[in-house]
Write an enzyme that holds these catalytic residues in place. Structure first.
Site, PDB file in Angstrom:
ATOM      1  N   LYS A 168       0.889  -1.171   0.000  1.00  0.00           N
ATOM      2  CA  LYS A 168       0.000   0.000   0.000  1.00  0.00           C
ATOM      3  C   LYS A 168       0.925   1.219   0.000  1.00  0.00           C
ATOM      4  O   LYS A 168       1.457   1.613   1.030  1.00  0.00           O
ATOM      5  CB  LYS A 168      -0.893  -0.015   1.245  1.00  0.00           C
ATOM      6  CG  LYS A 168      -2.240   0.667   1.072  1.00  0.00           C
ATOM      7  CD  LYS A 168      -2.186   2.106   0.625  1.00  0.00           C
ATOM      8  CE  LYS A 168      -1.843   3.051   1.756  1.00  0.00           C
ATOM      9  NZ  LYS A 168      -1.718   4.467   1.302  1.00  0.00           N
ATOM     10  N   GLY A 221       6.648   5.526   8.574  1.00  0.00           N
ATOM     11  CA  GLY A 221       5.815   6.722   8.535  1.00  0.00           C
ATOM     12  C   GLY A 221       5.755   7.395   9.887  1.00  0.00           C
ATOM     13  O   GLY A 221       6.713   7.323  10.669  1.00  0.00           O
ATOM     14  N   SER A 222       4.613   8.003  10.167  1.00  0.00           N
ATOM     15  CA  SER A 222       4.487   8.816  11.381  1.00  0.00           C
ATOM     16  C   SER A 222       4.321   7.954  12.631  1.00  0.00           C
ATOM     17  O   SER A 222       3.881   6.806  12.560  1.00  0.00           O
ATOM     18  CB  SER A 222       3.281   9.744  11.244  1.00  0.00           C
ATOM     19  OG  SER A 222       2.099   8.979  11.149  1.00  0.00           O
ATOM     20  N   GLY A 226       2.064   4.635  13.276  1.00  0.00           N
ATOM     21  CA  GLY A 226       2.830   3.484  13.744  1.00  0.00           C
ATOM     22  C   GLY A 226       2.153   2.790  14.914  1.00  0.00           C
ATOM     23  O   GLY A 226       2.119   1.556  14.998  1.00  0.00           O
ATOM     24  N   GLU A 243       9.260   1.744  11.415  1.00  0.00           N
ATOM     25  CA  GLU A 243      10.317   2.754  11.287  1.00  0.00           C
ATOM     26  C   GLU A 243       9.613   4.114  11.323  1.00  0.00           C
ATOM     27  O   GLU A 243       8.932   4.497  10.387  1.00  0.00           O
ATOM     28  CB  GLU A 243      11.077   2.526   9.980  1.00  0.00           C
ATOM     29  CG  GLU A 243      12.435   3.167   9.995  1.00  0.00           C
ATOM     30  CD  GLU A 243      12.400   4.549   9.409  1.00  0.00           C
ATOM     31  OE1 GLU A 243      12.025   5.484  10.158  1.00  0.00           O
ATOM     32  OE2 GLU A 243      12.737   4.693   8.231  1.00  0.00           O
ATOM     33  N   GLU A 376      10.093  16.024  15.417  1.00  0.00           N
ATOM     34  CA  GLU A 376      10.497  15.830  14.029  1.00  0.00           C
ATOM     35  C   GLU A 376       9.774  16.851  13.147  1.00  0.00           C
ATOM     36  O   GLU A 376       8.546  16.837  13.064  1.00  0.00           O
ATOM     37  CB  GLU A 376      10.153  14.402  13.576  1.00  0.00           C
ATOM     38  CG  GLU A 376      10.584  14.119  12.160  1.00  0.00           C
ATOM     39  CD  GLU A 376      10.329  12.667  11.735  1.00  0.00           C
ATOM     40  OE1 GLU A 376       9.168  12.230  11.750  1.00  0.00           O
ATOM     41  OE2 GLU A 376      11.306  11.983  11.389  1.00  0.00           O
TER      42      GLU A 376
HETATM   43  P1  NAI Z   1       1.602   8.820   7.605  1.00  0.00           P
HETATM   44  O1  NAI Z   1       2.204   8.006   8.671  1.00  0.00           O
HETATM   45  O2  NAI Z   1       0.152   9.185   7.717  1.00  0.00           O
HETATM   46  O3  NAI Z   1       1.785   8.082   6.167  1.00  0.00           O
HETATM   47  C1  NAI Z   1       2.692   7.035   5.904  1.00  0.00           C
HETATM   48  C2  NAI Z   1       1.959   5.870   5.248  1.00  0.00           C
HETATM   49  O4  NAI Z   1       0.971   5.366   6.156  1.00  0.00           O
HETATM   50  C3  NAI Z   1       1.185   6.233   3.976  1.00  0.00           C
HETATM   51  O5  NAI Z   1       1.264   5.157   3.059  1.00  0.00           O
HETATM   52  C4  NAI Z   1      -0.238   6.350   4.460  1.00  0.00           C
HETATM   53  O6  NAI Z   1      -1.204   6.095   3.448  1.00  0.00           O
HETATM   54  C5  NAI Z   1      -0.292   5.280   5.526  1.00  0.00           C
HETATM   55  N1  NAI Z   1      -1.355   5.458   6.525  1.00  0.00           N
HETATM   56  C6  NAI Z   1      -1.848   6.625   7.019  1.00  0.00           C
HETATM   57  N2  NAI Z   1      -2.822   6.381   7.916  1.00  0.00           N
HETATM   58  C7  NAI Z   1      -2.935   5.033   8.011  1.00  0.00           C
HETATM   59  C8  NAI Z   1      -3.754   4.159   8.790  1.00  0.00           C
HETATM   60  N3  NAI Z   1      -4.665   4.640   9.642  1.00  0.00           N
HETATM   61  N4  NAI Z   1      -3.578   2.821   8.646  1.00  0.00           N
HETATM   62  C9  NAI Z   1      -2.655   2.325   7.789  1.00  0.00           C
HETATM   63  N5  NAI Z   1      -1.869   3.107   7.030  1.00  0.00           N
HETATM   64  C10 NAI Z   1      -2.002   4.442   7.134  1.00  0.00           C
HETATM   65  O7  NAI Z   1       2.479  10.141   7.446  1.00  0.00           O
HETATM   66  P2  NAI Z   1       1.997  11.589   6.967  1.00  0.00           P
HETATM   67  O8  NAI Z   1       0.724  11.944   7.670  1.00  0.00           O
HETATM   68  O9  NAI Z   1       1.969  11.608   5.502  1.00  0.00           O
HETATM   69  O10 NAI Z   1       3.189  12.519   7.477  1.00  0.00           O
HETATM   70  C11 NAI Z   1       3.166  13.073   8.788  1.00  0.00           C
HETATM   71  C12 NAI Z   1       4.530  13.018   9.436  1.00  0.00           C
HETATM   72  O11 NAI Z   1       4.946  11.664   9.566  1.00  0.00           O
HETATM   73  C13 NAI Z   1       5.675  13.659   8.665  1.00  0.00           C
HETATM   74  O12 NAI Z   1       5.730  15.049   8.851  1.00  0.00           O
HETATM   75  C14 NAI Z   1       6.870  12.969   9.267  1.00  0.00           C
HETATM   76  O13 NAI Z   1       7.205  13.557  10.485  1.00  0.00           O
HETATM   77  C15 NAI Z   1       6.357  11.573   9.514  1.00  0.00           C
HETATM   78  N6  NAI Z   1       6.776  10.672   8.418  1.00  0.00           N
HETATM   79  C16 NAI Z   1       7.926   9.960   8.592  1.00  0.00           C
HETATM   80  C17 NAI Z   1       8.424   9.164   7.581  1.00  0.00           C
HETATM   81  C18 NAI Z   1       9.675   8.394   7.766  1.00  0.00           C
HETATM   82  O14 NAI Z   1      10.401   8.169   6.821  1.00  0.00           O
HETATM   83  N7  NAI Z   1       9.946   7.910   8.959  1.00  0.00           N
HETATM   84  C19 NAI Z   1       7.754   9.088   6.274  1.00  0.00           C
HETATM   85  C20 NAI Z   1       6.511   9.832   6.193  1.00  0.00           C
HETATM   86  C21 NAI Z   1       6.078  10.615   7.238  1.00  0.00           C
HETATM   87 MG    MG Z   2      -0.985  10.879   8.209  1.00  0.00          MG
END
Ligand code: NAI
Ligand code: MG
Length: 474
Positions: A168, A221-222, A226, A243, A376
């Site tokens: 995904k 991701g976030s 997580g 991660e 972050e």
């Molecule tokens: P996010 O954690 O929402 O998105 C990352 C992935 O998780 C995407 O594929 C998204 O579709 C998926 N996702 C989102 N909600 C989900 C759920 N309820 N169940 C399963 N999957 C889900 O990150 P977002 O909101 O785009 O970014 C917010 C902050 O997260 C960023 O500012 C950064 O601080 C952090 N982040 C860290 C990353 C890293 O490399 N460690 C990568 C992306 C974001």
């Molecule tokens: Mg998000």
């Protein structure tokens, strides 16, 4: 999307608009997959395990992966253009990402037939074999900062071990991931070995994470999401690797190679416009040469340029409007709180209106309790602060909820070892810094940066399980 070896739309027919961060304009649409599509993808993966994919030998899996590595390199420019349009990253970065993506398939393809079981000495009359086996259907939720690279990092070891994967990718940038799945079909991955469902995190992502027929989840991701992933994994009693980012520090002692340290520090925070889990976002500097070192860093920082992928400068835009607002809010709040800006980069005057550009900013004398020192930002914002001695440096470095990566800069060999051992994180660089690189190097966090290890051979262990066969032969 690719499900069971076929290119498909969402069953509902719904799509999501894709905006380019370069100009904020819509230029594509992707399927908006939901729970029903995830069900099909998981079923296809399950079938693949008992079908053609499951019947391949380790050698054959490895050969397919090596073929895939070459196919990626043959399409590297096309993939890089797609990635740059989708994420806004400079072309040089996008091109490099595709080389790393290919490298994941090369590394894990070459490893596929080199993971052996064990024979365990036991009581007389027994033969005990430890078999290493795939987990089954593995789920991979990919972020938007390095879509192609992250997909390679996550599915490379899973496929090498013989799992069938469901990916995904992130709704904010997934065009390269969708194309990679097509390329996999072209090189002959059997139907269902690699499935991909695009869509929203809270729809397709959540449905995948809590699906009762998956055996493993890999998530980057976030922190907030997580925790949701770990809860979903707990309900089905499956393992997850998380991660969740960091607040990675540089510890610069006064005997460091200043020129090398200063230029590496600047590169470590502006890479990918600061949208890197391992971004070196904190700069801890020994107080007796803090001023001298910071003026060197500030001079380099002020030369940072931001532009479109085609301008190919140091930084591109950030991925979307909400990330732009997030970064700008951190900068504005720090200024309101009286923190001093030591240097700023410049956005090229010719970038299109409507793009999500932010100004790289270096703050000095940031108090350890200020949010900029422990949250972050995920943008090109660097927080510098002085330390008095080694113990103080270590306390500051370990003083956040995160623990992903750190770098120590000193010519003193004893200090290099002591500090590396005292740092609470998953990777330590000494007189160097490699945000993101190194497919061979086990990688992952402690504390709120997550758990489990990716990259290197350790990922092959994470994405497989063992079976102990105890045979009495008399
Ligand atoms: P996010 O954690 O929402 O998105 C990352 C992935 O998780 C995407 O594929 C998204 O579709 C998926 N996702 C989102 N909600 C989900 C759920 N309820 N169940 C399963 N999957 C889900 O990150 P977002 O909101 O785009 O970014 C917010 C902050 O997260 C960023 O500012 C950064 O601080 C952090 N982040 C860290 C990353 C890293 O490399 N460690 C990568 C992306 C974001
Ligand atoms: Mg998000």
């Amino acid at each position: 999307m690719i499900i069971g070896g076929k290119a498909v739309q969402a069953q509902s027919g719904k799509t999501l608009e894709v905006r380019s961060p370069v100009d904020g304009l819509t230029f594509e649409a992707i399927p908006r997959g939901e729970a029903a599509d995830i069900d099909l993808a998981v079923a296809a993966a399950r079938q693949a395990l008992s079908g053609a994919w499951g019947k391949l030998s380790a050698l054959e899996r490895g050969r397919l992966m090596l073929k895939m590595a070459q196919h990626i390199l043959d399409h590297a420019e096309e993939l890089a253009l797609l990635e740059a349009r989708d994420t806004g990253k400079p072309m040089t970065t996008a091109r490099n990402d595709m080389v790393v993506l290919a490298r994941y398939f090369e590394f894990y393809g070459s490893a596929a037939d080199k993971i052996h079981g064990e024979v365990i000495p036991f009581l007389n009359g027994y033969q005990v074999n430890l078999l290493r086996e795939p987990l089954g259907v593995t789920a991979h939720i990919i972020p938007w900062n390095y879509p192609a690279q992250m997909m390679g990092r996550s599915i490379g070891p899973a496929l090498a071990m013989g799992n069938a994967v469901v990916v995904k990718p992130a709704e904010d940038a997934c065009l390269s991931c969708l194309r990679i799945a097509e390329l996999a079909l072209e090189v002959g991955f059997p139907p269902g070995a690699l499935n991909i469902v695009s869509g929203l995190g809270e729809e397709a992502g959540a449905a995948l994470a809590k699906h009762p027929d998956i055996n493993f989840i890999s998530f980057t991701g976030s922190n907030e999401v997580g925790v949701l992933i770990q809860q979903a994994a707990a309900l089905n009693a499956v393992k997850c690797v998380l991660e969740l980012g960091g607040k990675s520090p540089h510890l610069v002692f006064s005997d460091a190679n200043l020129e090398l340290a200063a230029s590496t520090v600047v590169r470590g925070i502006i890479q990918n416009t600061g949208q890197t889990c391992t971004a070196g976002s904190r700069l801890l500097v020994q107080s007796d040469f803090y001023e001298e070192f910071l003026s060197l860093v500030a001079e380099k920082f002020s030369r940072v340029r931001v532009g479109t992928p085609e301008m190919n400068l140091d930084c591109g835009p950030v991925v979307n409007l909400s990330q732009q607002q997030r970064v700008n809010k951190y900068i504005a709040q720090a200024q309101q709180d009286g923190l001093k800006i030591l240097a700023q980069g410049q956005i090229d005057p010719n970038v299109p209106n409507g793009g999500y550009y932010v100004t790289p900013t270096l703050f000095g004398q940031v108090p350890a309790e200020h949010p900029l020192a422990h949250e972050e930002v995920f943008g090109p914002v660097l927080a510098a602060m002085p330390f008095v001695d080694e113990a103080h440096a270590i306390a500051l470095a370990n003083g956040t909820d995160y623990g992903l990566l750190a770098a120590v800069w000193t010519e003193n060999g004893g200090r290099q070892q002591r500090v590396a051992k005292a740092l609470k994180c998953g990777q330590v660089f000494v007189n160097s810094f490699g945000a993101g690189g190194g497919v061979e190097l086990p990688f992952g966090g402690v504390k709120r940066s997550g758990h489990g290890r990716e990259k290197g051979f350790m990922a092959l262990e994470e994405m497989s399980t063992t079976k102990t066969v105890i045979h009495f032969h008399g």
